[in-house]
Design a protein around this motif. Structure first.
Motif, PDB file in Angstrom:
ATOM      1  N   ARG A  98       0.725  -1.162  -0.019  1.00  0.00           N
ATOM      2  CA  ARG A  98       0.038  -0.013   0.067  1.00  0.00           C
ATOM      3  C   ARG A  98       1.049   1.187  -0.005  1.00  0.00           C
ATOM      4  O   ARG A  98       2.022   1.206   0.448  1.00  0.00           O
ATOM      5  N   ILE A  99       0.242   2.269  -0.362  1.00  0.00           N
ATOM      6  CA  ILE A  99       1.119   3.619  -0.424  1.00  0.00           C
ATOM      7  C   ILE A  99       0.882   4.302   0.831  1.00  0.00           C
ATOM      8  O   ILE A  99       0.178   5.110   1.090  1.00  0.00           O
ATOM      9  N   ASP A 100       1.897   3.844   1.823  1.00  0.00           N
ATOM     10  CA  ASP A 100       1.999   4.499   3.056  1.00  0.00           C
ATOM     11  C   ASP A 100       3.604   4.443   3.449  1.00  0.00           C
ATOM     12  O   ASP A 100       4.278   3.584   3.240  1.00  0.00           O
ATOM     13  N   PHE A 157      -1.248  13.432   0.847  1.00  0.00           N
ATOM     14  CA  PHE A 157      -2.357  12.517   1.203  1.00  0.00           C
ATOM     15  C   PHE A 157      -3.605  13.030   1.505  1.00  0.00           C
ATOM     16  O   PHE A 157      -3.508  14.031   2.210  1.00  0.00           O
ATOM     17  N   THR A 170      -4.632   4.897  -2.102  1.00  0.00           N
ATOM     18  CA  THR A 170      -3.569   4.493  -1.369  1.00  0.00           C
ATOM     19  C   THR A 170      -3.502   2.830  -0.985  1.00  0.00           C
ATOM     20  O   THR A 170      -2.769   1.966  -0.871  1.00  0.00           O
TER      21      THR A 170
END
Length: 542
Positions: free
Chosen positions: A45-47, A105, A223
């Protein structure tokens, strides 16, 4: 007696250990798939806390742009109506650097970013230098001529005069560096001076000038932190949910990802869909086969034969038309489009630009069009054979000209990719514009390029150990524990069976011995007893 007790205790201990291993193995069979899934979801995931975030933010994989030019060998014959003959030159290889900036974000589980690209020439990987001269069609002249095809003859004659005055011709001989990154052109300088809104670009004109040290637009993607089902999918591009370049809602849709990562846990029924700002459309690749890349299992995805098919061959592509032969896509509506206006006496640049042309030709007219450029596979691979047959020197084949992406199906991360596309120009003689001569209608390839990259080095090692090796170890550990538990559980069972057999043999042996003693004693007693009367005793002789 003591040794038997010790053996019995050891067998019992092994049985307990086996039971424990079997239970652990059974628990792992249930838990491991869930653990692997959680591990993958956490890391793709985009984190900022995920393993792949740094990889997503600044791609560590070395990408290379390889460009092949189609050098026209017989430009004079083409002007006289002859068949074009081309020679492929290259590759001219550039190292491509990518990094994301303005990462923001958002509250709706999305992240917005700009991705910048820059290119550095790699002489040691290239077959030639940027100073090499290449003969190709003059894109500005031929595009302007095509846009004037249906305009009044007086306007065409004015353009012919302008071309002659500025020394413009149908073909040009320029260096690789100029064609790629831009060159000064008197025609474009003149147009930008007096018609500043005509071209979408300023300064030098080059086919890749817009790509170097620039971004491909503002992407907003999901995300996957809150909603895994939409991970990496594009929400908006430049604030748009769909584009307006094409003639149907389906073709204008922005589908798929940004082309860097895809949702994990793929199957052969999965497809790769992504939006390409350079092609102004979404593209879909399909599964071809399973393979291995550096020991990592991958799925290979390729372009379907319908990717650039025209509307008559593949009706869903009708929105990309007006179309020509199948296998090439018209990108004139989104690439190098122009807005060309004359407004009579209100626009004096006409007379100032061409003092020798009477002011009366500057009536009100407006042209909104683009250069007749077409996108396809290299050498017109997967296209109508008529296209390749019209140009001598083209040899389409899947080994050299087909594109592919090798994806790790568990994570959706590309391991190896090679995206190949060709840019061509439709050109023909335009009556009234002398520079076009007697050119026969033809889609003439200008160049084709391949963007390639493969994961390697520390990035590959880290990826393999964290997302491939660890899940594989957990996967096999569950079965090893189950097998070990079953083996250890058999030890006390076997021991018990063997103990029972020994006891039975001892008991049966003792019983058999007592019967022998009784028989011997009875026989001895018969010998000691006198024979009854009337019994004849026989002498035994040896």
């Amino acid at each position: 007696m003591g040794s038997r007790t010790g053996a019995r205790r050891a067998a019992a201990a092994l049985g307990c250990a086996g039971l424990l291993c079997a239970v652990l193995g059974a628990v792992m069979v249930v838990m491991v798939p869930s653990l692997i899934k959680q591990q993958v979801l956490k890391n793709v995931r985009i984190d900022p806390s995920s393993l792949s975030f740094d990889m997503w933010k600044q791609i560590p994989v070395p990408f290379y742009l390889s460009v092949y030019f189609f050098h026209v060998l017989n430009p004079n014959e083409v002007l006289q109506g002859g068949k074009p003959q081309v020679q492929e030159r290259g590759p001219y290889v550039y190292r491509e650097f990518r990094h994301k900036s303005n990462i923001t974000f958002n509250d709706n589980d999305t992240v917005s970013f700009l991705e910048y690209r820059s290119f550095q020439f790699q002489p040691h990987k290239s077959r030639g230098l940027e100073s090499d001269y290449i003969v190709i069609p003059n894109i500005l002249v031929m595009s302007a001529a095509m846009m004037m095809e249906d305009r009044p003859m007086s306007l065409k004659l004015m353009m012919t005069l302008a071309f002659t005055t500025l020394g413009e011709r149908a073909f040009m001989n320029r260096t690789v560096g100029e064609i790629m990154w831009g060159y000064e052109d008197p025609l474009m300088n003149l147009i930008n001076k007096y018609f500043p809104n005509m071209f979408p670009f300023k300064g030098k004109f080059g086919l890749f000038a817009e790509l170097n040290n620039s971004n491909s637009g503002l992407f907003t993607v999901f995300t996957g932190v809150k909603d895994f089902s939409r991970i990496h999918l594009v929400d908006k591009w430049n604030g748009l949910s769909k584009v307006s370049f094409w003639h149907s809602d389906q073709c204008n849709m922005i589908n798929g990802t940004a082309g860097q990562m895809w949702a994990p846990f793929m199957s052969p029924e999965s497809s790769l869909e992504f939006y390409s700002p350079e092609a102004c459309r979404s593209m879909k690749l399909v599964y071809k086969e399973a393979a291995l890349f550096e020991g990592i299992p991958t799925y290979r995805f390729v372009a379907p034969s319908t990717l650039f098919a025209n509307g008559s061959v593949y009706p869903p592509n009708e929105g990309f038309c007006p179309c020509r032969e199948s296998g090439i896509q018209n990108v004139s509506t989104c690439r190098f489009s122009v807005n060309f206006s004359f407004r009579g006496a209100q626009v004096s640049p006409c007379s100032r630009a061409l003092a020798s042309v009477p002011q009366t030709v500057c009536w009100e007219t407006r042209i909104e069009a683009g250069a007749p450029l077409f996108l396809s596979h290299p050498h017109f691979y997967n296209a109508d054979p008529v296209l390749a047959e019209a140009v001598a020197g083209l040899h389409p084949n899947p080994e050299e000209h087909a594109l592919f992406l090798d994806i790790h199906p568990v994570t959706g991360i590309p391991m190896n990719c090679s995206v190949k596309l060709q840019l061509s120009l439709y050109m023909k003689a335009v009556r009234g514009i002398g520079q076009t001569g007697s050119i026969q209608p033809v889609v003439l390839p200008l160049l084709w390029f391949g963007e390639s990259g493969a994961m390697e080095g520390k990035t590959l090692q880290s990826f393999y150990s964290q997302l491939v090796l660890l899940p594989k170890v957990l996967h096999y550990a569950q079965y090893v524990l189950l097998a070990l538990g079953c083996v250890l559980l058999l030890v006390p069972i076997v021991y018990q069976i063997r103990s029972q057999e020994k006891c039975y043999l001892f008991w049966s042996g003792s019983k058999k011995g007592s019967k022998d003693k009784e028989a011997t004693q009875a026989y001895s007693e018969t010998l000691m007893t006198s024979a009854p009367k009337g019994t004849v005793l026989h002498e035994a002789r040896l």
